[in-house]
Design a protein around this motif. Structure first.
Motif, PDB file in Angstrom:
ATOM      1  N   HIS A 190       8.931  -0.030  -4.707  1.00  9.85           N
ATOM      2  CA  HIS A 190       8.055  -1.115  -4.299  1.00  9.85           C
ATOM      3  C   HIS A 190       7.142  -0.720  -3.132  1.00  9.85           C
ATOM      4  CE1 HIS A 190      10.970  -3.484  -6.599  1.00  9.85           C
ATOM      5  NE2 HIS A 190       9.934  -4.224  -6.858  1.00  9.85           N
ATOM      6  N   HIS A 191       7.198   0.534  -2.760  1.00  7.08           N
ATOM      7  CA  HIS A 191       6.428   0.958  -1.601  1.00  7.08           C
ATOM      8  C   HIS A 191       4.971   1.192  -1.901  1.00  7.08           C
ATOM      9  CE1 HIS A 191       8.955   2.045   1.930  1.00  7.08           C
ATOM     10  NE2 HIS A 191       9.663   1.278   1.157  1.00  7.08           N
ATOM     11  N   GLU A 192       4.140   0.744  -1.004  1.00  4.83           N
ATOM     12  CA  GLU A 192       2.738   1.040  -1.147  1.00  4.83           C
ATOM     13  C   GLU A 192       2.291   1.718   0.134  1.00  4.83           C
ATOM     14  OE1 GLU A 192      -0.997  -1.451  -2.131  1.00  4.83           O
ATOM     15  OE2 GLU A 192       0.759  -2.441  -3.011  1.00  4.83           O
ATOM     16  N   LEU A 193       2.218   3.037   0.110  1.00  2.56           N
ATOM     17  CA  LEU A 193       1.854   3.750   1.327  1.00  2.56           C
ATOM     18  C   LEU A 193       0.338   3.812   1.463  1.00  2.56           C
ATOM     19  CD1 LEU A 193       4.401   6.709   1.388  1.00  2.56           C
ATOM     20  CD2 LEU A 193       4.639   4.376   2.196  1.00  2.56           C
ATOM     21  N   ARG A 194      -0.126   3.455   2.634  1.00  3.95           N
ATOM     22  CA  ARG A 194      -1.566   3.499   2.900  1.00  3.95           C
ATOM     23  C   ARG A 194      -1.824   4.455   4.064  1.00  3.95           C
ATOM     24  NH1 ARG A 194      -3.915  -1.266   0.590  1.00  3.95           N
ATOM     25  NH2 ARG A 194      -2.272  -2.660  -0.027  1.00  3.95           N
ATOM     26  N   ILE A 195      -3.085   4.728   4.284  1.00  4.55           N
ATOM     27  CA  ILE A 195      -3.431   5.569   5.429  1.00  4.55           C
ATOM     28  C   ILE A 195      -3.531   4.660   6.652  1.00  4.55           C
ATOM     29  CG2 ILE A 195      -5.154   7.134   6.409  1.00  4.55           C
ATOM     30  CD1 ILE A 195      -5.931   7.720   3.410  1.00  4.55           C
ATOM     31  N   GLU A 196      -2.712   4.946   7.643  1.00  2.00           N
ATOM     32  CA  GLU A 196      -2.690   4.140   8.874  1.00  2.00           C
ATOM     33  C   GLU A 196      -2.685   5.095  10.055  1.00  2.00           C
ATOM     34  OE1 GLU A 196      -2.684   0.917   8.670  1.00  2.00           O
ATOM     35  OE2 GLU A 196      -1.746   0.408   6.750  1.00  2.00           O
ATOM     36  N   THR A 197      -3.142   4.621  11.220  1.00  5.45           N
ATOM     37  CA  THR A 197      -2.944   5.465  12.400  1.00  5.45           C
ATOM     38  C   THR A 197      -1.770   4.904  13.205  1.00  5.45           C
ATOM     39  OG1 THR A 197      -4.491   4.210  13.767  1.00  5.45           O
ATOM     40  CG2 THR A 197      -5.381   6.101  12.581  1.00  5.45           C
ATOM     41  N   VAL A 198      -0.983   5.812  13.760  1.00  4.70           N
ATOM     42  CA  VAL A 198       0.185   5.411  14.546  1.00  4.70           C
ATOM     43  C   VAL A 198      -0.265   4.562  15.730  1.00  4.70           C
ATOM     44  CG1 VAL A 198       2.048   6.307  16.014  1.00  4.70           C
ATOM     45  CG2 VAL A 198       1.600   7.350  13.794  1.00  4.70           C
ATOM     46  N   GLU A 210      -2.015  12.360   7.096  1.00  5.73           N
ATOM     47  CA  GLU A 210      -3.126  12.285   6.151  1.00  5.73           C
ATOM     48  C   GLU A 210      -4.092  13.363   6.585  1.00  5.73           C
ATOM     49  OE1 GLU A 210      -5.827  11.908   3.707  1.00  5.73           O
ATOM     50  OE2 GLU A 210      -6.642  11.240   5.621  1.00  5.73           O
ATOM     51  N   LEU A 211      -4.205  14.402   5.776  1.00  6.18           N
ATOM     52  CA  LEU A 211      -4.879  15.600   6.259  1.00  6.18           C
ATOM     53  C   LEU A 211      -6.399  15.525   6.266  1.00  6.18           C
ATOM     54  CD1 LEU A 211      -2.434  18.149   4.709  1.00  6.18           C
ATOM     55  CD2 LEU A 211      -2.642  17.467   7.087  1.00  6.18           C
TER      56      LEU A 211
END
Ligand code: ADP
Length: 224
Positions: free
Chosen positions: A67-75, A218-219
Motif C-alpha cells: 500500500h506504499h506510495e513513495l514520493r520524492i520528498e526532502t527531509v 533521489e539522485l
C-alpha cells in the motif's frame, strides 16, 4: 503483524459497541426532549467508535508494503512541518533542540506522513529520555551517507541504551514507561523497513542514544 492482530481483536468489541449504541436510540426517542438530547450525544459517541474502527483498518493498510506510495520528498521539508509540535514538546520539557540537516542533498523517496511519524516517535522518545537529566539536549541531523543513501539521526543526552537492551527495545510491547505502549520503535522500524531502509541505535556524542535510519536518495535532483 501487531497491526493485523489489533485490527482483528478490536474490530469485534467496536462493532458490538456500535450496535449497542444504535439499539439504545429507539428507546431514547420515546423519552421526550431529554431523550433527544441524550440521543444526540450517543450519536456523537457512535461516530467516534466508527472512526476508531476506520483508524485501525487504515493502520493495517499503512503497514502493509504494497500500500506504499513513495514520493520524492526532502527531509528538511518533512521536519519543517513538524517544527511547531516539536517546539511545543521541547518547551514543555525544557529541552534544547538543534537541527543539522545537510541541505541540497536531502531529496529522498518517502511516504511523507509515515516518515514524519517515525521522526516524531524518535524525537518524543529522546525528549522523554533527557527528562531527568541535568543537561537536556536533542539533535536531529541528516546527511548523505553515499550517492544512494541518506541518514536521519535523532540523538539525546539521556542515559543511553545498554548493549544488552539494544534488540529488545525494538520488540512490540517493550516499554520502561508507566504510560508507555512500547509500540513506537517497533512501528517505526517496520515503516523504515517498508521504505527499504534500516532503523538502528548507537551511542550518541551527547552521551545518550542515537537512533538513526536510512532512506533512499533521489539522485536526479541531488546530483546536479
Ligand atoms: P514507549 O515509548 O511507549 O516505551 P518505544 O517502542 O518507543 O515505546 O520505546 C521502547 C523503550 O525503549 C522505551 O520504553 C525506553 O525504555 C527505550 N527507549 C526508547 N528511546 C530511548 C532513548 N532515546 N533513550 C533511552 N531509552 C529509550
Amino acid at each position: 503483524e501487531m497491526a493485523a492482530v489489533l485490527a482483528h481483536e478490536l474490530n469485534q468489541p467496536l462493532t458490538a459497541a456500535t450496535n449497542y449504541l444504535h439499539s439504545a436510540l429507539p428507546d431514547l426517542s420515546r423519552c421526550g426532549p431529554m431523550g433527544d438530547s441524550v440521543g444526540h450525544t450517543l450519536e456523537l459517541a457512535k461516530g467516534q467508535v466508527l472512526r476508531a474502527g476506520q483508524i485501525i483498518r487504515r493502520m493495517k493498510c499503512l503497514l502493509t508494503p504494497e500500500h506504499h506510495e513513495l514520493r520524492i520528498e526532502t527531509v528538511s521539508s518533512m521536519i519543517d512541518d513538524l517544527a511547531p509540535i516539536i517546539g511545543l514538546l521541547a518547551g514543555e520539557g525544557h529541552v534544547q533542540i538543534r537541527y543539522e540537516i545537510e541541505q541540497g542533498v536531502d531529496a529522498v523517496f518517502a511516504e511523507r506522513i509515515q516518515i514524519q511519524q517515525t521522526m516524531l516517535n524518535l524525537i518524543r522518545n529522546a525528549m522523554e529520555a533527557v527528562h531527568e537529566r541535568p543537561r537536556r539536549e536533542v539533535i536531529v541531523s541528516g546527511r548523505a551517507l553515499s550517492p544512494s543513501l541518506f541518514e536521519v539521526c535523532v540523538e539525546d543526552s539521556g542515559p543511553g541504551i545498554p548493549e544488552s537492551d539494544v534488540e529488545r527495545i525494538f520488540r512490540p510491547l517493550t516499554t520502561t514507561k508507566t504510560e508507555g505502549m512500547g509500540l513506537g520503535l517497533s512501528v517505526s522500524r517496520t515503516i523504515v523497513q517498508n521504505h527499504g531502509g534500516k532503523l538502528l541505535v548507537r551511542p550518541s556524542r551527547l552521551g545518550g542514544a542515537a537512533f538513526f535510519f536510512t532512506l533512499k536518495r533521489e539522485l536526479e535532483e541531488t546530483e546536479e
